[in-house]
Write an enzyme that holds these catalytic residues in place. Structure first.
Site, PDB file in Angstrom:
ATOM      1  N   HIS A 217      21.550 -17.282  22.351  1.00  0.00           N
ATOM      2  CA  HIS A 217      20.210 -17.900  23.191  1.00  0.00           C
ATOM      3  C   HIS A 217      20.855 -18.054  24.746  1.00  0.00           C
ATOM      4  O   HIS A 217      19.622 -18.011  25.134  1.00  0.00           O
ATOM      5  CB  HIS A 217      20.512 -19.183  22.735  1.00  0.00           C
ATOM      6  N   SER A 221      18.466 -12.043  22.588  1.00  0.00           N
ATOM      7  CA  SER A 221      18.713 -10.981  21.656  1.00  0.00           C
ATOM      8  C   SER A 221      18.551  -9.109  22.122  1.00  0.00           C
ATOM      9  O   SER A 221      18.065  -8.986  23.601  1.00  0.00           O
ATOM     10  CB  SER A 221      17.521 -10.453  20.722  1.00  0.00           C
ATOM     11  N   LYS A 244       8.068 -12.975  10.911  1.00  0.00           N
ATOM     12  CA  LYS A 244       8.886 -11.518  10.027  1.00  0.00           C
ATOM     13  C   LYS A 244      10.119 -11.586   9.673  1.00  0.00           C
ATOM     14  O   LYS A 244      10.338 -10.750   8.536  1.00  0.00           O
ATOM     15  CB  LYS A 244       9.207 -10.760  11.462  1.00  0.00           C
ATOM     16  N   ASP A 245      10.537 -12.732   9.678  1.00  0.00           N
ATOM     17  CA  ASP A 245      11.830 -13.192   9.219  1.00  0.00           C
ATOM     18  C   ASP A 245      11.605 -14.074   7.291  1.00  0.00           C
ATOM     19  O   ASP A 245      12.163 -13.894   6.322  1.00  0.00           O
ATOM     20  CB  ASP A 245      12.359 -14.463   9.906  1.00  0.00           C
ATOM     21  N   GLU A 288      36.883  -8.305  -5.249  1.00  0.00           N
ATOM     22  CA  GLU A 288      35.411  -8.451  -5.255  1.00  0.00           C
ATOM     23  C   GLU A 288      35.451  -6.644  -4.435  1.00  0.00           C
ATOM     24  O   GLU A 288      35.707  -6.809  -3.554  1.00  0.00           O
ATOM     25  CB  GLU A 288      34.488  -9.508  -5.057  1.00  0.00           C
TER      26      GLU A 288
END
Lengths: 421, 255
Positions: A217, A221, A244-245, A288
Site C-alpha cells: 500500500h 499495486s 472482482k475479488d 507432497e
C-alpha cells in the site's frame, strides 16, 4: 495515492467518538475502500487476496482440528480417524485443511509467477517481493510440519528424510539433527514440537503478510503494463476490486470444492493412511506435490563439488533455489517491468515455468535412468535463469516501446521513460 | 491466458498422478479396473453389497484381520436395524472393568463397543501367522495405491507361479501383490459363505462385496461428503454467476 482520496465523513456521533480516539474506521476506509488501484489489473491479480483467504481458511480449520487432535505418537493417527468418523463435520474440516494447503500453494505459486511475469519485484517493490519470499519459506515450514501431524508412514518418513538433511552441515550436523528431533530419532518429542510450531507459524505468517500489505500500500499495486500510473488511471478498491475479488473467490471455491468434496485424497499419498512404523520404510518416499520441484533439486546434486560432498551440495542447492529469489530485484536490472514489452524475457519466463514442471515431474518419480540427468539439467536451468539469463537480458534485450500512460498510445520507438524510483 | 491455465492445471494433475497410484506398484501387474456403485460424483454405496461384504469380512477375513475403527453402532449405516446391530454385537465378547472388586471381566459387546481384534497384540498376530502381520483393514482401501481396484484384484489374484519361480513355504503367489509373494493364503473359496439373499458366493462376488464393505469402512462419511458437495457446488455456480453479472455492472463505467 491513497492519501489523495476524499476524506471519510462519519455521520454517527458514536463512530466519530471512536474514530477520534482510535482511528480504525478511517484506516479500514483508507485501505479497503478508497485505496487507489490500477484500473487495468487482470485476473492474475486476484491471487493475492485469494492467498490471504487461504491463510484464513487454514487458520480457522486448523484451530478447530487442534481441538480434537492429540499430538502423541500413540494417539495422533487414531485422533485423526476420530475426527474423520466421530467428530461432527470432522471429515469436512480435515479435508478442507489438507486440500486447503494444496490450494494455498497453487494460489501462491500463481501469485509468484504473476510477479515474475509483470516484474512486480522491481523498484520500488523490492522489499514487498522479499517479504513475499519470507512468507513462502514460512509456508513451506508450516506445511512440512503439518504433514507430519497425522503420523502416517509418509509423515514419519518425510520428517525423517527432511530433518536428516541437516546432518549434512559440516561439524555440527549430527548435533543439529539430534536437537531438532529432541532425541535420537523422529519420535514423540519431534511430533510435539512440530505440533507446537505448526500452530505458531501461521500467526507469524499473518504478521509478515501485514508487512507485505504495508509495503504494497506504500506504492500500490504494479499492473499488467508495468508503468507507474497517474491518478486518472486508478480507481478506488471498493467497489471495483471488492466485487472482482469476490467473483474470483467464488470461482476458486468451485475449484477447491471439486477436490474437497469429490476427490479429497487425490493430492495425498495412500501410504499416509498407514500408521507410522519406524521399522518399515516405504518403497518411495515422496513429499507432497508442492515440494516436488525442490525435492528434485535436492536430489540433482549427485556429485561432490570441490570440498562440498554431494549431500551437502543438494541441501545447499535446495535452499539456494528459494534464496536466489531474494536477489531477484538486483539480478534483473531491466528498466521495463512487464514481460509484455520484453519479447525475449517472455520466452525465458515460460521456459522457467516449464522447467519448474519438469522438476516437479522428476521429484515425483524415483531417481533412476534418464530422470537423473533430466533433473540435473532442469536444476541447472533453474539457477541459470536467475543467475545468467536475467543479468544478460538486462543488458542485451531491446524492449518494445512502453506507453506513457494507459490512455495514450505509444509514441516513438525504443524505451519510454523508465519507472521512477 | 486460457492456454496458461490449461497448462498449469494439466501438469498439476500430472504431478498429482505421479505421486499417486503409479508408484509403489513395483513389478506387480496393474489392478483390474472396474466400476463401483460408490464411484463418481453421484455414487452411493450399495447397501445389499455392503451387508454381504460385512458377512464375508465377519465370517472369513476377521479371523485374522482387525478393524480397529469399526464400532458395532457404525453398522447401522449398512442398513441393519438397531435390533440387528445389538444382535451382531452380542455375538462378541469384550473385556471391561475394573469392577468393584478391581477385576477385569468379560461381557457381551454392546453397539457402542468397537469390534474386538482377533489378536491381543501384534506379537500374538505374528506368532499365529508364521511371522506375518495381517494388517488392520479399517483404512485398507485408502491405504493402497489403486484403492478398490487393487483390493479386489489382490483377492482374486492368486494363481500358480510362473515356471521357474519358487514360492517359499507358507507363502503364496499373487500376481497383483508387489513382489508377488504374500503370506496370506487364497482365503476366498467358492461358496465360502452362504449369502442370506441367495446371491451365489463365487470368489469374484465375495471379493467385490467385501471390497465395497471395506471402501465404506475406509470412508464412512463419503455419502454425506458428496451430497454436501453437490449442494455446495450448485450454490457456488449460482453465486458465481450472480457475482459475475454484478461485477460487469459495477465495471461498466470503467471499460
Amino acid at each position: 495515492m491513497a492519501s489523495d482520496a476524499e476524506p471519510l465523513v462519519l455521520k454517527s456521533p458514536t463512530l466519530r467518538w471512536i474514530e477520534h480516539r482510535l482511528p480504525i474506521i478511517g484506516f479500514g476506509y483508507q485501505h479497503l475502500v478508497a485505496y487507489q488501484t490500477p484500473r487495468n489489473l487482470n485476473y492474475w491479480w486476484n491471487f493475492g487476496s485469494l492467498a490471504g483467504i487461504c491463510l484464513m481458511i487454514q487458520i480457522v480449520t486448523g484451530i478447530v482440528l487442534a481441538m480434537h487432535y492429540t499430538p502423541h505418537v500413540a494417539h495422533a493417527f487414531d485422533s485423526v480417524e476420530h475426527i474423520m468418523r466421530d467428530v461432527n463435520w470432522g471429515w469436512f474440516l480435515r479435508y478442507a485443511h489438507a486440500n486447503g494447503a494444496s490450494m494455498f500453494f497453487i494460489v501462491v505459486y500463481i501469485h509468484i509467477f504473476r510477479g515474475l511475469y509483470y516484474g512486480s519485484y522491481k523498484p520500488p517493490r523490492e522489499l514487498l517481493w522479499m517479504l513475499g519470499v519470507v512468507i513462502l519459506l514460512l509456508m513451506m515450514a508450516t506445511a512440512f510440519m503439518g504433514y507430519v501431524l497425522p503420523w502416517g508412514q509418509m509423515s514419519f518418513w518425510g520428517a525423517t528424510v527432511i530433518t536428516n538433511l541437516f546432518s549434512a552441515v559440516p561439524f555440527f550436523g549430527e548435533a543439529i539433527v539430534t536437537w531438532l528431533w529432541g532425541g535420537f530419532a523422529v519420535d514423540n518429542p519431534t511430533l510435539n514440537r512440530f505440533f507446537s510450531l505448526h500452530y505458531l507459524l501461521p500467526f507469524v505468517i499473518v504478521g509478515v503478510v501485514f508487512l507485505h500489505l504495508v509495503a504494497l500500500h506504500t506504492h500500490g499495486s504494479n499492473n499488467p503494463v508495468g508503468i507507474d500510473l497517474t491518478k486518472k488511471d486508478k480507481i478506488p478498491f471498493h467497489p471495483y476490486y471488492t466485487i472482482k475479488d469476490l467473483f474470483g473467490l467464488s470461482v476458486f471455491f468451485l475449484f477447491f470444492g471439486s477436490f474437497l468434496f469429490f476427490a479429497p485424497n487425490v493430492l495425498g499419498h495412500p501410504d499416509n493412511y498407514i500408521p507410522a512404523n519406524p521399522l518399515v520404510t516405504p518403497p518411495h518416499i515422496v513429499p507432497e506435490w508442492y515440494f516436488l520441484p525442490f525435492y528434485a533439486i535436492l536430489r540433482a546434486i549427485t556429485f561432490d563439488i570441490l570440498f562440498i560432498p554431494a549431500k551437502l551440495g543438494g541441501v545447499i542447492a535446495m535452499f539456494a533455489s528459494i534464496g536466489v529469489l531474494f536477489f531477484l530485484p538486483w539480478l534483473d536490472k531491466s528498466k521495463v517491468r512487464s514481460a509484455r514489452f520484453r519479447p525475449i524475457y517472455k520466452i525465458f519466463f515460460w521456459l522457467l515455468v516449464l522447467d519448474c514442471f519438469i522438476l516437479g515431474y522428476v521429484g515425483a518419480n524415483p531417481p533412476e535412468g534418464w530422470l537423473v540427468p533430466l533433473g540435473q539439467v532442469a536444476t541447472f536451468w533453474y539457477f541459470a535463469h536467475f543467475l545468467i539469463v536475467l543479468p544478460l537480458l538486462s543488458k542485451l534485450e531491446r524492449p518494445l516501446p512502453v506507453p506513457e500512460s494507459l490512455s495514450t498510445p505509444v509514441l516513438g520507438r525504443g524505451m519510454a521513460a523508465a519507472p521512477a524510483e | 491466458m486460457g492456454r496458461t491455465v490449461r497448462t498449469l492445471l494439466g501438469v498439476l494433475l500430472l504431478a498429482g498422478l505421479g505421486t499417486g497410484p503409479a508408484l509403489a506398484a513395483g513389478e506387480a501387474e496393474p489392478p483390474i479396473v472396474q466400476s463401483w456403485p460408490h464411484q463418481g460424483v453421484f455414487g452411493t454405496f450399495d447397501r445389499r453389497a455392503l451387508q454381504r461384504g460385512f458377512q464375508v469380512y465377519k465370517e472369513v477375513c476377521s479371523a485374522c484381520h482387525g478393524t480397529k475403527y469399526l464400532a458395532f453402532r457404525n453398522l447401522a449405516a449398512l442398513g441393519f436395524s438397531e435390533e440387528e446391530v445389538k444382535a451382531i454385537a452380542a455375538q462378541y465378547t469384550v473385556i471391561d472393568g475394573p469392577n468393584d472388586q478391581g477385576e477385569m471381566f468379560e461381557r457381551p459387546a454392546r453397539p457402542s463397543d468397537r469390534k474386538p481384534s482377533p489378536y491381543p497384540n501384534e506379537q500374538a498376530a505374528r506368532a499365529a501367522n508364521n511371522g506375518a502381520y495381517p494388517p488392520d483393514l479399517s483404512l485398507i482401501v485408502k491405504a493402497r495405491a489403486g484403492g478398490e481396484n487393487y483390493i479386489y484384484s489382490f483377492l482374486v489374484g492368486y494363481e500358480e507361479p510362473p515356471a521357474g519361480v519358487t514360492v517359499p513355504d507358507g507363502m503364496y503367489y499373487n500376481k497383483y501383490f508387489p513382489g508377488h509373494m504374500v503370506a496370506m493364503p487364497p482365503i476366498l473359496q467358492p461358496d465360502g459363505v452362504t449369502y442370506a439373499d441367495g446371491t451365489k458366493a463365487t470368489v469374484s462376488q465375495m471379493a467385490r462385496d467385501v471390497t465395497q464393505f471395506l471402501a465404506w469402512l475406509a470412508e464412512p462419511k463419503m455419502e454425506e461428503r458428496k451430497s454436501t458437495g453437490i449442494k455446495v457446488m450448485i450454490f457456488l455456480v449460482v453465486l458465481t454467476a450472480l457475482l459475475y453479472a454484478y461485477k460487469r455492472r459495477i465495471w461498466a463505467d470503467v471499460h
